[in-house]
Design a protein around this motif. Structure first.
Motif, PDB file in Angstrom:
ATOM      1  N   ILE A   1       0.872  -1.595  -0.203  1.00  0.00           N
ATOM      2  CA  ILE A   1      -0.028  -0.060  -0.099  1.00  0.00           C
ATOM      3  C   ILE A   1       0.829   1.042   0.237  1.00  0.00           C
ATOM      4  N   PRO A   2       0.501   2.348  -1.027  1.00  0.00           N
ATOM      5  CA  PRO A   2       1.875   3.435  -1.055  1.00  0.00           C
ATOM      6  C   PRO A   2       0.737   4.023   0.293  1.00  0.00           C
ATOM      7  N   TYR A   3       1.731   4.156   1.385  1.00  0.00           N
ATOM      8  CA  TYR A   3       1.428   4.697   3.220  1.00  0.00           C
ATOM      9  C   TYR A   3       1.892   5.785   2.383  1.00  0.00           C
ATOM     10  N   LYS A   4       2.390   6.882   3.126  1.00  0.00           N
ATOM     11  CA  LYS A   4       2.979   7.991   2.835  1.00  0.00           C
ATOM     12  C   LYS A   4       4.072   7.832   4.599  1.00  0.00           C
ATOM     13  N   SER A   5       2.951   7.624   5.432  1.00  0.00           N
ATOM     14  CA  SER A   5       3.972   7.418   6.810  1.00  0.00           C
ATOM     15  C   SER A   5       3.528   6.565   7.532  1.00  0.00           C
ATOM     16  N   VAL A   6       4.395   5.793   8.322  1.00  0.00           N
ATOM     17  CA  VAL A   6       4.122   4.617   8.892  1.00  0.00           C
ATOM     18  C   VAL A   6       2.689   4.977   9.541  1.00  0.00           C
ATOM     19  N   GLY A   7       2.259   6.009  10.356  1.00  0.00           N
ATOM     20  CA  GLY A   7       1.089   6.179  10.824  1.00  0.00           C
ATOM     21  C   GLY A   7      -0.178   5.441   9.752  1.00  0.00           C
ATOM     22  N   LYS A   8       0.289   5.133   8.492  1.00  0.00           N
ATOM     23  CA  LYS A   8      -1.284   4.600   7.937  1.00  0.00           C
ATOM     24  C   LYS A   8      -2.570   5.103   7.741  1.00  0.00           C
ATOM     25  N   GLU A   9      -1.908   6.443   7.504  1.00  0.00           N
ATOM     26  CA  GLU A   9      -3.729   7.066   7.220  1.00  0.00           C
ATOM     27  C   GLU A   9      -4.081   7.370   6.070  1.00  0.00           C
ATOM     28  N   PHE A  10      -2.963   7.248   5.291  1.00  0.00           N
ATOM     29  CA  PHE A  10      -3.262   8.339   4.009  1.00  0.00           C
ATOM     30  C   PHE A  10      -2.195   7.693   2.810  1.00  0.00           C
ATOM     31  N   LEU A  11      -2.751   8.297   1.381  1.00  0.00           N
ATOM     32  CA  LEU A  11      -1.709   7.360   0.806  1.00  0.00           C
ATOM     33  C   LEU A  11      -0.804   8.192  -0.185  1.00  0.00           C
ATOM     34  N   ALA A  12      -0.214   7.983  -1.042  1.00  0.00           N
ATOM     35  CA  ALA A  12       0.565   8.266  -2.075  1.00  0.00           C
ATOM     36  C   ALA A  12      -0.039   8.692  -3.017  1.00  0.00           C
ATOM     37  N   ASP A  13      -0.284   9.603  -3.718  1.00  0.00           N
ATOM     38  CA  ASP A  13      -0.433   9.995  -5.368  1.00  0.00           C
ATOM     39  C   ASP A  13       0.019   8.897  -5.926  1.00  0.00           C
ATOM     40  N   GLN A  14      -0.371   7.497  -6.122  1.00  0.00           N
ATOM     41  CA  GLN A  14       0.572   6.769  -7.316  1.00  0.00           C
ATOM     42  C   GLN A  14      -0.735   6.907  -8.227  1.00  0.00           C
ATOM     43  N   PRO A  15       0.336   7.395  -9.628  1.00  0.00           N
ATOM     44  CA  PRO A  15      -0.829   7.709 -10.990  1.00  0.00           C
ATOM     45  C   PRO A  15      -2.058   6.594 -10.804  1.00  0.00           C
ATOM     46  N   GLU A  16      -1.168   5.298 -11.508  1.00  0.00           N
ATOM     47  CA  GLU A  16      -2.196   3.745 -11.596  1.00  0.00           C
ATOM     48  C   GLU A  16      -3.067   3.976 -10.472  1.00  0.00           C
ATOM     49  N   VAL A  17      -2.596   4.141  -9.147  1.00  0.00           N
ATOM     50  CA  VAL A  17      -3.852   3.913  -8.284  1.00  0.00           C
ATOM     51  C   VAL A  17      -5.236   4.672  -7.496  1.00  0.00           C
ATOM     52  N   GLU A  18      -4.427   5.994  -8.286  1.00  0.00           N
ATOM     53  CA  GLU A  18      -5.018   7.330  -8.938  1.00  0.00           C
ATOM     54  C   GLU A  18      -6.483   6.514  -9.851  1.00  0.00           C
ATOM     55  N   ARG A  19      -5.758   6.658 -10.664  1.00  0.00           N
ATOM     56  CA  ARG A  19      -6.096   6.420 -12.401  1.00  0.00           C
ATOM     57  C   ARG A  19      -7.139   5.049 -11.923  1.00  0.00           C
ATOM     58  N   GLU A  20      -7.197   4.266 -11.789  1.00  0.00           N
ATOM     59  CA  GLU A  20      -8.757   2.477 -10.919  1.00  0.00           C
ATOM     60  C   GLU A  20      -8.923   3.767 -10.017  1.00  0.00           C
ATOM     61  N   ILE A  21      -9.191   4.075  -8.592  1.00  0.00           N
ATOM     62  CA  ILE A  21      -9.874   4.916  -8.402  1.00  0.00           C
ATOM     63  C   ILE A  21     -10.411   5.987  -8.919  1.00  0.00           C
ATOM     64  N   THR A  22     -10.881   6.620  -9.934  1.00  0.00           N
ATOM     65  CA  THR A  22     -11.268   7.483 -10.484  1.00  0.00           C
ATOM     66  C   THR A  22     -12.135   7.094 -11.499  1.00  0.00           C
ATOM     67  N   ASN A  23     -11.474   5.787 -12.456  1.00  0.00           N
ATOM     68  CA  ASN A  23     -12.133   5.208 -12.982  1.00  0.00           C
ATOM     69  C   ASN A  23     -13.626   4.470 -12.757  1.00  0.00           C
ATOM     70  N   ALA A  24     -13.537   3.632 -10.848  1.00  0.00           N
ATOM     71  CA  ALA A  24     -14.042   2.625 -10.291  1.00  0.00           C
ATOM     72  C   ALA A  24     -15.331   3.683  -9.669  1.00  0.00           C
ATOM     73  N   ILE A  25     -15.211   4.779  -9.485  1.00  0.00           N
ATOM     74  CA  ILE A  25     -16.022   5.935  -9.127  1.00  0.00           C
ATOM     75  C   ILE A  25     -17.140   6.374  -9.806  1.00  0.00           C
ATOM     76  N   ARG A  26     -15.610   6.718 -11.038  1.00  0.00           N
ATOM     77  CA  ARG A  26     -17.050   7.107 -12.358  1.00  0.00           C
ATOM     78  C   ARG A  26     -17.591   6.158 -12.281  1.00  0.00           C
ATOM     79  N   GLN A  27     -17.573   5.044 -12.439  1.00  0.00           N
ATOM     80  CA  GLN A  27     -17.854   3.533 -13.072  1.00  0.00           C
ATOM     81  C   GLN A  27     -19.356   3.810 -11.953  1.00  0.00           C
ATOM     82  N   LEU A  28     -19.796   3.627 -10.825  1.00  0.00           N
ATOM     83  CA  LEU A  28     -20.947   3.514  -9.943  1.00  0.00           C
ATOM     84  C   LEU A  28     -21.960   4.918 -10.130  1.00  0.00           C
TER      85      LEU A  28
END
Ligand SMILES: Nc1ncnc2c1ncn2[C@@H]1O[C@H](COP(=O)(O)OP(=O)(O)OP(=O)(O)O)[C@@H](O)[C@H]1O
Ligand SMILES: Nc1ncnc2c1ncn2[C@@H]1O[C@H](COP(=O)(O)OP(=O)(O)OP(=O)(O)O)[C@@H](O)[C@H]1O
Ligand SMILES: [Mg+2]
Ligand SMILES: [Mg+2]
Lengths: 471, 471
Positions: free
Chosen positions: B424-451
């Motif tokens: 998981i592209p965590y930005k810190s060891v506190g596991k609260e938010f994810l870094a802007d990985q382009p492929e991950v961002e694209r999949e999230i965006t497409n999933a939301i559009r699909q819904l």
């Protein structure tokens, strides 16, 4: 069937290097530059000499077409303290190793930045790093790599050279995969903002295209250096106190309090120990676990300790900060420029000082500035990423009603905020943004308001003068 | 005079515990709950049994007035795999130790969450932690503390009990400073969102006021478990390859490629090695550093490897995700509810799957939902902080033109996004938010559009039906 194993600190940051800022080649090249430059600036300030820093990035392997990785050679040279030869391999080859684990302000704090830079170069190129350093006597040159699985340096070559010119400083040269075209703007911005808060530093940068960037010093004058201090009783916790008690030579708890903490005199020590129901004559070795907890709780409640000693801090100073901003933003005396340094404050027992500056006027408008441009600094380190996650940005954008200061969304305004402390509330080891510490947020907000009131006078006067010109 | 020292991993996270999520008592209590719960859920899923988890927080020391610290006893009990007795002290007393350093999806990944929780309890209360665990035979009970300076456990007591009922699982009980009134909302939200993505888990929580919260399971059905896989050639770097070459028994590079990597058959191995200009018959021991670099570069360019094997992942599944959301948000069949699971994708050689769900309708409006409520999950962990720094929030708020889907600023809409991966592209060891990985961002965006497309149909139909009712 679960299989249990431990991994070394270098192995941990190898597997999770994005957490340290080495997430992709362009970001890694930026992080390598900033980690090495921060080490060099710390070393020059520790030696109390104006920094002369040479930074060169050269292409080693031209990218074959679009896909191939671009390999660079990165070299940095400084006139800092140098490193005693027996520590050189450990400084660059061991994670959680360094000289900055003491209670004194410096850019470095974690003991891993330089090592992770070397590590990243090694895992992308398999090339060793070359480090040359001298503390004034001979020059020691090491060629080394990191045993990542064991968090230990591997020395491939060690040569000792005569030091005829009496040079003192450090040279680091490594190869690493990068993407200069993607990181060049950030690298340039980082150097420029460094010059803004260190106007006494002379930085020369030669980029892969052979272009030379020179950030000349505007002054030889440097801020007073920070001094290492003893901890303040307010910040102490059970582990810290337990270690002190275990290693102390003090004969009784009153001497212990006066010896190990800053600003605790005889009277305060007696009063405090009585509040904590500990006999001041008790030998430290007789304290049990419950006594230690009692002392920690009492220390956190006791209101009569002196305020934390800010001599462990080294703020930029209003004059130097103004000088640096004026120079790097090409301001004239007709522009508005003001810098303010707040009085020392504390959070969780750690002292901190907020400094801020504001610039506004035609020079900025002419350079295309529009709206608020925020420059964030922590212990003189420019913070360039994750702006909206930073408490500084939060203070600027949510705690200030800018329209009451005659600032509109396209007013060309530069706001610079510097927080210095023996413990910067970084949210991650990547040192890019600060956590929402309430005391820190309050000081930042008040510093900005202080400047904004003066800005309002300037803006209202400009408006008035503009009206008079129109008549 | 600089003084050089190394510090242990536990000492590092002791000094910088805010980076791991232990920044203040209320946040620390939250982090303790989440770290222990994530360990328990991982253990139950590893054992393939529906989790039965009992969590209790009890006040130990009532706060004296406003200032005194509040000390709590935190106890968690699970029916997971248990821990073999010789590893119990290391699992809880050593940072960078654990069973989750393998290539298989789990909540745990760093080998430090449980240990930092114990560490925080120790430095705020000086009390040992009690751990009882059984893998099915005897029950081993340890009372232990951490030697923070050396990153080692200190076993104070070890008892072995008969296990008449054949219990299997783990109990952890520790004391720590906290602030329940400030963290209770987050703790409750964390449990509720956990129930949303693990509708097969049964969680009982008793809080300091004696209130009982029960999240009953909606089903016994669990997603298929992830399997450990070999690394994919695409993600490999010099260090990983070097380690494989150093430890391999393969007689030649062709066998090496087939043996150590997933999805590399004979033909692919030969073709790849030829592209890298390495003779397939070369014994691995004969590779020099330049050959290793050549192989890494070639692996990153080679396009004919199989796609990474997603059997190391364990997504929630559309049915379970819908079930969990429906239950925790009290939805009816009249509301809009839809879940979607994207096909596996990869970033940097690591496979990942995005799942998303959307809910909208009168049930949400009646509960006071207004505007978009975003629930973020990574490897089934609810992410509750730093929303605006997370790539999931960025996708939802910047990549979607909501008005085109008939969603207005006060439309009651729940969006849930789950990313699962072996990294998981965590930005810190506190596991609260994810870094802007382009492929991950694209999949999230497409999933939301699909819904969102399906949501639009629902909304336009509701609008139409509302108009018809008005006639
Ligand atoms: N250019 C330099 N001149 C003098 N000493 C240096 C130099 N670079 C590194 N060092 C020494 O090496 C140590 C380790 O450096 P490293 O960057 O890994 O950690 P750090 O600077 O202590 O902390 P951080 O991880 O926050 O940067 C430093 O503490 C310092 O003593
Ligand atoms: N309740 C539990 N049941 C079974 N094993 C456990 C339990 N809690 C901890 N462990 C074991 O202890 C190890 C260390 O736990 P810890 O939380 O410190 O690290 P982790 O879960 O591996 O990684 P992370 O830091 O990401 O949580 C785990 O890997 C696991 O093997
Ligand atoms: Mg450093
Ligand atoms: Mg864990």
């Amino acid at each position: 069937e679960a299989s249990y194993q431990s991994i070394s600190p270098s192995d941990f940051f190898y597997r999770n290097r994005e957490i340290a800022g080495f997430s992709n080649p362009s970001r890694a090249l930026y992080s390598a530059v900033r980690e090495l430059l921060e080490n060099s600036l710390d070393a020059c300030e520790a030696r109390r000499v104006p920094p002369d820093i040479y930074l060169r990035i050269r292409e080693v392997l031209p990218s074959k077409g679009e896909e191939g990785p671009e390999v660079y050679s990165l070299r940095i040279e400084d006139n800092g303290t140098g490193i005693p030869d027996e520590y050189i391999p450990l400084c660059f080859g061991k994670v959680f190793y360094g000289s900055k684990y003491i209670l004194r302000q410096s850019r470095g704090t974690f003991g891993l930045g330089g090592t992770i830079t070397i590590l990243y170069g090694q895992i992308t190129t398999h090339k060793p790093v070359r480090v040359a350093s001298s503390i004034g006597k001979e020059i020691h040159e090491y060629e080394m790599m990191i045993d990542i699985e064991h968090n230990e340096p591997i020395v491939l070559r060690h040569e000792v050279h005569e030091n005829k010119k009496g040079w003192r400083g450090t040279i680091v040269e490594l190869q690493l995969e990068g993407d200069y075209s993607r990181s060049m703007n950030k690298i340039y911005e980082y150097l420029k903002q460094t010059a803004m808060v260190c106007p006494y530093a002379d930085i020369t940068f030669v980029d892969p295209k052979g272009r030379l960037y020179r950030f000349e010093r505007a002054t030889d004058q440097m801020p007073p250096p920070p001094r290492a201090v003893k901890p303040h009783p307010k910040g102490v916790d059970v582990e810290t106190l337990r270690r002190m008690v275990a290693s102390t030579r003090a004969r009784n708890m009153k001497a212990f309090m006066m010896e190990h903490f800053q600003g605790v005199g005889e009277v305060t020590a007696e009063r405090f120990l009585n509040t904590a129901s500990i006999d001041p004559r008790t030998p430290p070795g007789e304290l049990g676990p419950e006594d230690i907890v009692k002392l920690v709780r009492a220390a956190n409640d006791f209101e009569e300790f002196n305020r934390p000693d800010p001599s462990c801090l080294s703020p930029i100073g209003e004059e130097l900060l103004g000088m640096g901003i004026k120079k790097e933003l090409n301001l004239t005396d007709a522009d508005f420029l003001m810098a303010v340094q707040r009085r020392p404050s504390t959070y969780l027992g750690f002292p901190f000082i907020v400094e801020a500056a504001m610039a506004h006027g035609r020079s900025l408008a002419r350079q295309g500035f529009s709206g608020i441009t925020l420059y964030r600094f922590a212990n003189k380190i420019p913070l360039l990423f994750d702006e909206s996650s930073c408490v500084i940005w939060k203070a600027v954008n949510r705690n200030i009603n800018w329209s009451t200061y005659l600032v509109s969304p396209d007013t060309p305004l530069v706001v610079a905020v510097h927080v210095c402390s023996t413990k910067i509330p970084y949210k991650s080891v990547g040192k890019e943004f600060l956590a929402d510490q309430p005391e820190v947020e309050r000081e930042i907000t008040n510093a900005i308001r202080q400047l904004a009131r003066h800005l309002r006078l300037y803006i209202s006067r400009s408006i008035r003068m503009a009206r008079e010109r129109r008549r």
